[in-house]
Scaffold this active site. Structure first.
Site, mmCIF file in Angstrom:
data_model
loop_
_atom_site.group_PDB
_atom_site.id
_atom_site.type_symbol
_atom_site.label_atom_id
_atom_site.label_comp_id
_atom_site.label_asym_id
_atom_site.label_seq_id
_atom_site.Cartn_x
_atom_site.Cartn_y
_atom_site.Cartn_z
ATOM 1 N N GLY A 323 0.842 -1.212 0.000
ATOM 2 C CA GLY A 323 0.000 0.000 0.000
ATOM 3 C C GLY A 323 0.872 1.255 0.000
ATOM 4 O O GLY A 323 0.584 2.221 -0.696
ATOM 5 N N TRP A 326 2.424 1.652 -3.345
ATOM 6 C CA TRP A 326 1.419 2.119 -4.313
ATOM 7 C C TRP A 326 1.376 3.651 -4.344
ATOM 8 O O TRP A 326 1.180 4.265 -5.392
ATOM 9 C CB TRP A 326 0.042 1.570 -3.915
ATOM 10 C CG TRP A 326 -1.082 2.071 -4.781
ATOM 11 C CD1 TRP A 326 -1.518 1.529 -5.945
ATOM 12 C CD2 TRP A 326 -1.905 3.234 -4.565
ATOM 13 N NE1 TRP A 326 -2.561 2.267 -6.463
ATOM 14 C CE2 TRP A 326 -2.811 3.313 -5.630
ATOM 15 C CE3 TRP A 326 -1.964 4.198 -3.558
ATOM 16 C CZ2 TRP A 326 -3.768 4.323 -5.725
ATOM 17 C CZ3 TRP A 326 -2.908 5.207 -3.658
ATOM 18 C CH2 TRP A 326 -3.791 5.262 -4.731
ATOM 19 N N HIS A 327 1.581 4.262 -3.163
ATOM 20 C CA HIS A 327 1.488 5.723 -3.091
ATOM 21 C C HIS A 327 2.602 6.426 -3.848
ATOM 22 O O HIS A 327 2.421 7.548 -4.311
ATOM 23 C CB HIS A 327 1.485 6.182 -1.631
ATOM 24 C CG HIS A 327 0.142 6.072 -1.006
ATOM 25 N ND1 HIS A 327 -0.321 4.897 -0.463
ATOM 26 C CD2 HIS A 327 -0.857 6.978 -0.855
ATOM 27 C CE1 HIS A 327 -1.544 5.095 -0.001
ATOM 28 N NE2 HIS A 327 -1.896 6.351 -0.228
ATOM 29 N N GLY A 328 3.762 5.816 -3.923
ATOM 30 C CA GLY A 328 4.829 6.494 -4.651
ATOM 31 C C GLY A 328 6.103 5.688 -4.670
ATOM 32 O O GLY A 328 6.324 4.827 -3.811
ATOM 33 N N PHE A 466 0.208 10.290 -7.173
ATOM 34 C CA PHE A 466 0.243 8.849 -6.906
ATOM 35 C C PHE A 466 -0.378 8.094 -8.071
ATOM 36 O O PHE A 466 -0.547 6.942 -8.074
ATOM 37 C CB PHE A 466 -0.478 8.523 -5.605
ATOM 38 C CG PHE A 466 0.006 9.370 -4.454
ATOM 39 C CD1 PHE A 466 1.368 9.574 -4.275
ATOM 40 C CD2 PHE A 466 -0.864 9.983 -3.600
ATOM 41 C CE1 PHE A 466 1.829 10.374 -3.242
ATOM 42 C CE2 PHE A 466 -0.414 10.776 -2.559
ATOM 43 C CZ PHE A 466 0.934 10.968 -2.385
#
Lengths: 466, 366
Positions: A323, A326-328, A466
């Site tokens: 997770g 996934w954001h960056g 993102f």
């Protein structure tokens, strides 16, 4: 194109609504018009990425049909794997290849003092993480026989590219919108449209009048984060905490509002997350569509919480690690994910070991503090910056800082306090009992006019990156 | 009430909600537009019910010149740096009236527009023109000042800028589009409300610090008051200009061709119309000069401008005085309001140096 831009509010949206609700067009043409509008909206940033969106749509449309038609399990699995590899391949190439190359270079430099993999200079297409997750959920749901793929390409293209939620969510699953796409209303549902206006304006206020204003107050201080003292660092991080929430929740509410104006219902994405009483509760309230996506497509397939305790803890950490990623593509996001994974695992371990009743007010404050610490990692460009800010927050760099900082803080303190009051004490837009009264219409109309006046300073949404 | 009736009622209410929302939204825009138009905080729209918040020297000077019964024979042209040059002091030397047409951020296009406007308004060209040139006025980094575009009496004289009727229409369209867009911005509303507050509640105090008297000269009440109170801080004022000008000079890499063309046209017209012209380079505070020389391209641009002006003025037999440093006119560093605006006394010294015969007169500046 941004929701908070003149072109969107004064031209794009009115045209799209007029065409969409035009009695002259049949359902097929309306879907085509929506896809064209969405591609225009997306191509406004960079027309080259329209092709990428189209390819991604085409692959998943075809894979979905092939999975559905195949009787043999292996063949179904094969097409699912094709879909997943192409989605993750596109995401990996555009989002993570540079990060991967840089990390390998750092590692080899550390071990052997050399080794240079060329670092590709790739522009990240807006919203790629969002629409990739949407299309992946489609393929998985078809494989699981939880969704039936459509025969119409326009139908599927409209689902993937629908402009209200294309760039920053909510992540809408195909199963949630399938029936809505199959039975598009021909006449405006006035109540739904009014609710759409309400959500759109509330979201716009959250973005333009709350998030952008508080960002303008603390960002100048953040530029010199090394010189921040205790008060300054807390001011900045609480400001960022508010900005992030209002920015993202604002976008989500606008997306929901636009969806309703077009006759679609999108899921709720935020439910007053800073009022959460524990970290697990926080993740049920923050970016809810991502949390539920990770739960259903990652956590549960990994075994969820049904196995041994250790396995559950491991699953939580893995899910939050991914997770975070996934954001960056940055180690700070990875560490932020692991930090939250650790908090969730600790919370799960304590809860399974002993049932402790914590007063909700204390629970809220502790959770909020832990989340703010997490945002320090999230906001930092590297761990040095993170360490610096955290050191300031525990008072290692003095109490008040420079008089100039102190003047800025005093000037913006009422705004910060008001925003904190809103996030702690005021129910969110979903919990208000909206009634289409004329007084509300006047207030919302005036608020939108005020927001439009502030469009002169262009400010993209934080989650676009993102 | 049955469910269907209830639904119908909600549907009706919702329809009304949408209509009122749209009316309120457009109405709010209309109200804001009208407020900004009437209050006109930046002097853009020509409405004069309230005083603009910014100095609108171009419009003010056009108005003041139109009010003079005896048309002056001499004119002072330049930026805000010449606004404190005294027409009365010049009258005592030359024996005829002068008008100070110094306008904020004047560039060569302003010089030309002012000269042509003067001739139009007074019926003949001035006998004498004193032009204060700023080094920075030859930059390309700054577009034409919007206040010039918003002053039709001056702007209409620049036919070079407007081209044929299609281009003229295009320019007008762009200008009006910009004005409408500017009108719908938050800062405009904020300043309109500020202007209203100053006018209605604070008795119009906002604009009382700087004022132009009938001959166009600026009277600086704020500095006078600060001097009397002992609160005037020259160092602080210079500090502000250090950062401001460092930023300006960073984009100033060579002399603007188009601005040089305007300047040359100005010289040509003065030459053809037999106007006695004196050109001087306006002074800066020595502290600001040393800071700019250290951090920016100022030194090179200054040399370029001096060479250019010497060359051009020489061609038209115009006298050019290089007064950018105070030593060149026996100026005094303390006689500045800030980094770039010389006081009346330093302006008198400039006049004395340009016109040496003044030294024997009663009104000697020293």
């Amino acid at each position: 194109m941004l929701f908070n831009s003149y072109i969107f509010v004064l031209a794009f949206l009115p045209i799209v609504l007029l065409v969409w609700w035009s009695p002259l067009l049949n359902t097929r043409f309306r879907l085509i018009s929506l896809v064209i509008a969405s591609y225009t909206f997306y191509g406004w940033w960079d027309y080259r990425f329209v092709a990428l969106l189209f390819i991604s749509t085409l692959i998943d449309y075809r894979c979905g049909q092939l999975i559905h038609k195949s009787i043999l399990k292996n063949r179904r699995l094969f097409w699912l794997v094709v879909s997943l590899i192409s989605n993750l391949g596109i995401l990996g190439f555009f989002k993570y290849s540079g990060f991967f190359a840089k990390s390998i270079n750092s590692l080899t430099a550390w071990i052997a003092g050399g080794g240079e993999i060329p670092v590709p200079d790739i522009i990240l297409p807006a919203g790629i993480s969002f629409y990739t997750f949407q299309t992946m959920s489609f393929s998985i749901d078809v494989y699981r026989r939880q969704a039936r793929p459509t025969e119409s390409f326009w139908h599927f293209a409209a689902y993937v590219s629908m402009f209200p939620q294309l760039i920053a969510g909510p992540i809408v699953r195909y199963t949630e919108i399938e029936s809505q796409l199959r039975s598009i209303p021909e006449k405006i549902n006035q109540n739904q449209f009014a609710r759409g206006i309400y959500f759109f304006v509330i979201g716009m206020v959250q973005k333009v009048l709350f998030a952008d204003l508080i960002a303008a107050a603390f960002e100048p201080l953040m530029e010199n984060y090394q010189s921040l003292a205790f008060v300054g660092s807390w001011f900045c991080m609480l400001g960022y905490t508010c900005q992030l929430y209002f920015d993202f929740a604002g976008y989500s509410n606008m997306a929901v509002g636009l969806g309703l104006m077009l006759g679609f219902s999108f899921p709720q994405n935020f439910n007053s997350p800073y009022q959460a009483t524990n970290i697990s509760d926080f993740w049920r309230r923050w970016h809810m569509t991502l949390s539920s996506w990770l739960r259903d497509y990652l956590f549960i397939p990994l075994g969820g919480s049904h196995g041994k305790h250790f396995r559950t803890l491991r699953n939580l950490v893995i899910v939050m690690f991914l997770g975070g990623l996934w954001h960056g593509a940055n180690w700070t996001f990875v560490i932020w994910g692991l930090y939250h994974g650790g908090l969730l695992a600790a919370y799960f371990a304590i809860r399974s070991w002993k049932k402790i009743e914590i007063p909700s007010l204390i629970g809220r404050w502790v959770t909020f503090l832990l989340v703010v610490v997490g945002w320090v990692i999230f906001r930092s460009s590297d761990m040095t910056m993170c360490g610096n800010i955290l050191a300031s927050m525990i008072g290692l760099h003095g109490m008040y800082g420079s008089p100039e900082d102190w003047t800025v803080i005093q000037k913006s303190l009422p705004l910060l306090i008001s925003l904190l009051f809103i996030v702690f004490c005021i129910p969110n837009a979903w919990n208000w009992n909206f009634k289409p009264r004329w007084q509300t219409a006047v207030v919302l109309g005036s608020l939108l006019a005020l927001c439009v006046l502030r469009f002169s300073t262009e400010s993209p949404f934080l989650y676009f990156q993102f | 009430m049955s469910e269907t009736q209830n639904d119908l009622k909600i549907d009706k209410q919702s329809k009304r909600f949408c209509q009122i929302f749209l009316i309120s939204w457009l109405g709010a825009f209309g109200l804001i537009f009208l407020t900004n138009y009437i209050v006109n905080p930046y002097g853009d729209y020509g409405t004069t019910f309230f005083r603009p918040l910014v100095q609108t020297a171009r419009n003010d000077k056009v108005y003041l010149l139109s009010q003079l019964n005896t048309k002056p024979k001499g004119v002072i042209i330049g930026s805000s740096r010449v606004m404190r040059m005294e027409p009365d002091y010049l009258k005592s030397i030359f024996g005829y009236d002068f008008f100070n047409f110094g306008v904020n951020s004047a560039m060569p296009e302003d010089y030309l527009a002012i000269l042509r406007h003067y001739e139009k308004r007074c019926g003949k060209p001035p006998e004498m023109a004193i032009l204060g040139v700023d080094i920075y006025s030859f930059t390309d980094a700054l577009p034409m000042d919007s206040r010039l575009a918003n002053c039709p009496e001056l702007f209409d004289n620049l036919t070079e800028l407007q081209g044929d009727s299609v281009q003229k229409w295009k320019t007008q369209f762009t200008r009006h589009r910009k004005l409408v867009k500017e009108n719908l911005k938050f800062y405009m509303l904020k300043d309109s409300l500020r202007s209203l507050k100053l006018e209605l509640w604070d008795g119009g105090k906002g604009d009382a610090n700087n004022e132009f008297i009938s001959n166009g000269m600026m009277v600086d009440r704020l500095t006078k008051k600060q001097n009397a109170d002992g609160t005037f801080d020259l160092a602080k004022e210079i500090e502000f200009h250090k950062s401001d000008y460092a930023r300006r000079y960073n984009g100033f890499d060579s002399l603007s061709k188009i601005r040089c063309e305007y300047f040359e046209t100005f010289l040509q017209e003065c030459y053809e119309k037999n106007i006695k012209l004196l050109v001087f380079l306006t002074p800066l505070h020595p502290e600001l000069i040393s800071d700019l020389e250290e951090k920016t391209t100022f030194k090179h641009r200054r040399e370029e401008v001096i060479t250019y002006l010497n060359d051009q003025c020489g061609k038209k037999h115009v006298r050019f005085y290089e007064f950018s440093k105070i030593d060149s006119f026996q100026g005094i560093a303390d006689d500045f309001h800030d980094g770039v605006h010389a006081t009346v006394m330093n302006n008198r010294r400039i006049i004395n140096c340009m016109i040496p015969r003044i030294s024997g007169k009663k009104n000697n500046a020293f």
